[in-house]
Write a protein that holds these residues in place. Structure first.
Motif, short mmCIF file in Angstrom:
data_model
loop_
_atom_site.label_atom_id
_atom_site.label_comp_id
_atom_site.label_asym_id
_atom_site.label_seq_id
_atom_site.Cartn_x
_atom_site.Cartn_y
_atom_site.Cartn_z
N ARG A 107 0.88 -1.16 0.00
CA ARG A 107 0.00 0.00 0.00
C ARG A 107 0.92 1.22 0.00
N LEU A 108 0.83 2.03 -1.04
CA LEU A 108 1.67 3.23 -1.15
C LEU A 108 0.82 4.46 -0.86
N SER A 109 1.28 5.24 0.09
CA SER A 109 0.60 6.49 0.43
C SER A 109 1.50 7.66 0.05
N PHE A 110 0.91 8.65 -0.61
CA PHE A 110 1.66 9.83 -1.06
C PHE A 110 1.09 11.07 -0.38
N ALA A 111 1.95 11.87 0.21
CA ALA A 111 1.55 13.12 0.86
C ALA A 111 2.43 14.25 0.33
N ASP A 112 1.92 14.96 -0.67
CA ASP A 112 2.67 16.05 -1.30
C ASP A 112 4.03 15.57 -1.80
N THR A 113 4.02 14.41 -2.45
CA THR A 113 5.25 13.84 -3.01
C THR A 113 5.55 14.49 -4.36
N PRO A 114 6.75 15.00 -4.58
CA PRO A 114 7.07 15.61 -5.88
C PRO A 114 7.05 14.57 -7.00
N VAL A 115 6.42 14.92 -8.12
CA VAL A 115 6.32 14.01 -9.26
C VAL A 115 6.57 14.77 -10.55
N GLU A 116 6.83 14.02 -11.63
CA GLU A 116 6.98 14.59 -12.96
C GLU A 116 5.90 14.02 -13.87
N PRO A 117 5.33 14.82 -14.76
CA PRO A 117 4.36 14.27 -15.71
C PRO A 117 5.04 13.32 -16.69
N LEU A 118 4.35 12.24 -17.03
CA LEU A 118 4.85 11.28 -18.02
C LEU A 118 3.88 11.27 -19.19
N GLY A 119 4.34 11.76 -20.32
CA GLY A 119 3.46 11.82 -21.48
C GLY A 119 2.55 13.04 -21.44
N ALA A 120 1.65 13.12 -22.42
CA ALA A 120 0.77 14.28 -22.56
C ALA A 120 -0.29 14.31 -21.46
N ALA A 121 -0.66 15.48 -21.03
CA ALA A 121 -1.67 15.65 -19.99
C ALA A 121 -3.01 15.09 -20.47
N GLY A 122 -3.70 14.41 -19.56
CA GLY A 122 -5.02 13.87 -19.86
C GLY A 122 -5.01 12.60 -20.69
N GLN A 123 -3.82 12.08 -21.01
CA GLN A 123 -3.73 10.89 -21.86
C GLN A 123 -3.34 9.63 -21.07
N GLY A 124 -3.59 9.65 -19.75
CA GLY A 124 -3.17 8.53 -18.92
C GLY A 124 -3.73 7.20 -19.35
N TRP A 125 -5.03 7.15 -19.60
CA TRP A 125 -5.66 5.87 -19.95
C TRP A 125 -5.20 5.38 -21.31
N ALA A 126 -5.08 6.28 -22.27
CA ALA A 126 -4.62 5.89 -23.61
C ALA A 126 -3.21 5.31 -23.55
N LEU A 127 -2.34 5.95 -22.76
CA LEU A 127 -0.98 5.44 -22.62
C LEU A 127 -0.97 4.10 -21.91
N LEU A 128 -1.82 3.95 -20.89
CA LEU A 128 -1.90 2.68 -20.18
C LEU A 128 -2.35 1.54 -21.09
N ASP A 129 -3.27 1.83 -22.00
CA ASP A 129 -3.71 0.79 -22.94
C ASP A 129 -2.54 0.28 -23.77
N ARG A 130 -1.68 1.17 -24.21
CA ARG A 130 -0.52 0.76 -25.01
C ARG A 130 0.47 -0.04 -24.17
N VAL A 131 0.68 0.40 -22.93
CA VAL A 131 1.56 -0.34 -22.04
C VAL A 131 0.98 -1.72 -21.75
N ARG A 132 -0.31 -1.79 -21.50
CA ARG A 132 -0.94 -3.07 -21.17
C ARG A 132 -0.84 -4.07 -22.31
N ASP A 133 -0.99 -3.61 -23.55
CA ASP A 133 -0.90 -4.54 -24.68
C ASP A 133 0.50 -5.16 -24.75
N ARG A 134 1.52 -4.35 -24.57
CA ARG A 134 2.89 -4.88 -24.59
C ARG A 134 3.12 -5.82 -23.41
N ALA A 135 2.70 -5.38 -22.23
CA ALA A 135 2.90 -6.20 -21.04
C ALA A 135 2.11 -7.50 -21.11
N ALA A 136 0.95 -7.47 -21.76
CA ALA A 136 0.13 -8.68 -21.87
C ALA A 136 0.85 -9.78 -22.63
#
Length: 386
Positions: A217-246
């Motif tokens: 269980r990972l809990s984040f409290a104001d943890t600094p992060v960097e965006p990965l890929g285009a904003a708002g495209q999280g699910w689309a990117l995950l679909d591509r990752v999932r196909d490769r990982a599958a």
């Protein structure tokens, strides 16, 4: 060869149907098998299962130093640059040996997410470490039990700081990097890179059916992060990752299914009852035959998936889903039937059957359950059937 969804190109279809691994690739597979036979006996698997460590650190280091984790990573980012076909065969051997390593999280998902969407700076910072095994990556999506959907995401990023909880995160106990799905400041859902050594991160172990693949269980409290890929495209990117990982995970599954089948076959030849090998009994023969058929069906779908992945075919979503569904069914059947062939002793901790049963059920859920991938397969082939 099982072709999922067909192809718009006759040449592409013929190539897929004629696909096989080359002699050099098979030699690589044999080299991985020799290494794992020496370095990953069942005692190593049991030591991780019985202990608190999330994986075998020594085996992870040796596999990383051998370059096997880096097969699909370009040389400019510390990889070998061999390709996905080679990585598929590495995955198959890791599955065969029940290797207690964070490959699904770190190699098949986190590294692929960086390759697909990472900036040059992000790739340079993380891919060499992931490829060598010096760092472990994971993907943090779910926040509660059940299927992860857009409406189930509550973690948020404001001003470059992440707050929220992710559970269960595969290999989260040992991971150095997390690819996190969270709401961005515009309200969309995006992917973010989180260094798990940064401030505001806390971890708590979560027990799962496979004790060789520790979750957290990972809990984040104001943890600094960097965006990965285009904003708002999280699910689309995950679909591509999932196909490769599958596809890659499916190769681990058929490696495990084959090992479970051989375990059952060997025991059926050695065990005698009523003066006869139990393998001569019709019920055992039929059970072993069902296992073999399921494995070979899965293998053909996995080969098609490997080809589609290696050439970045537009049929990859269908090929990945068919490989995932068939391999999940094969490994679960083979691992369960292996216990049955061993009889009452097969249910004990002392026999190794349960290790495959646990791994098969873990891998069946690692990228989303069977119903998810059946739905993805239907969605991928429906336009071609219209």
């Amino acid at each position: 060869m099982q072709e999922a969804g067909g192809s718009d190109s006759p040449t592409e279809e013929r190539t897929a149907m004629q696909f096989d691994f080359s002699d050099d690739q098979k030699e690589l597979r044999d080299g991985v098998r020799r290494l794992l036979d020496q370095r990953c006996p069942i005692s190593v698997v049991r030591a991780v299962a019985d202990g608190e460590a999330g994986h075998s650190a020594e085996l992870w280091r040796e596999i990383g130093e051998s370059g096997f984790l880096a097969a699909a990573v370009p040389e400019q980012y510390g990889g070998v640059g061999a390709g996905y076909l080679e990585l598929c065969l590495v995955a198959q051997e890791l599955g065969r040996s029940l290797a207690p390593l964070p490959t699904v999280s770190s190699v098949y998902q986190a590294s692929e997410a960086l390759l697909i969407a990472g900036s040059d700076a992000q790739k340079a910072a993380w891919l060499p470490r992931l490829a060598s095994g010096a760092a472990i990556g994971t993907v943090a999506l779910a926040e509660r039990p059940g299927e992860t959907t857009p409406g189930a995401i509550a973690a948020t990023v404001r001003g470059g700081k992440l707050s929220g909880v992710k559970i269960p995160v595969a290999d989260g106990i040992a991971a150095d990097l997390a690819i996190v799905l969270a709401k961005d400041e515009a309200g969309g859902q995006s992917l973010f890179l989180a260094d798990l050594g940064a401030a505001g991160v806390t971890r708590e172990g979560v027990k799962t059916i496979d004790p060789t693949r520790k979750h957290a269980r990972l809990s984040f409290a104001d943890t600094p992060v960097e965006p990965l890929g285009a904003a708002g495209q999280g699910w689309a990117l995950l679909d591509r990752v999932r196909d490769r990982a599958a596809v890659l995970t499916a190769f681990e599954q058929i490696g495990g299914a084959e090992a479970a089948l051989f375990m059952a076959r060997d025991y059926a030849l050695q065990r005698f009852a009523f003066g006869r090998q139990i393998g001569s009994f019709q019920a055992i023969k039929h059970m072993l035959a069902d296992m073999y058929v399921a494995l070979e069906l899965a293998r053909s779908n996995c080969y098609y998936g490997a080809w589609a992945l290696s050439v970045d075919s537009d049929t990859l979503p269908a090929a990945a889903a068919s490989a995932r569904v068939a391999a999940t069914q094969a490994y679960q059947l083979c691992s369960a039937n292996t216990i049955q062939v061993h009889g009452g002793m097969g249910f004990t901790w002392e026999f190794d059957c349960h290790l495959h049963y646990r791994r098969s059920n873990y891998l069946a859920l690692a990228l989303g359950g069977a119903s998810l991938w059946e739905s993805r397969l239907i969605a991928a082939i429906r336009p071609r059937a219209a």
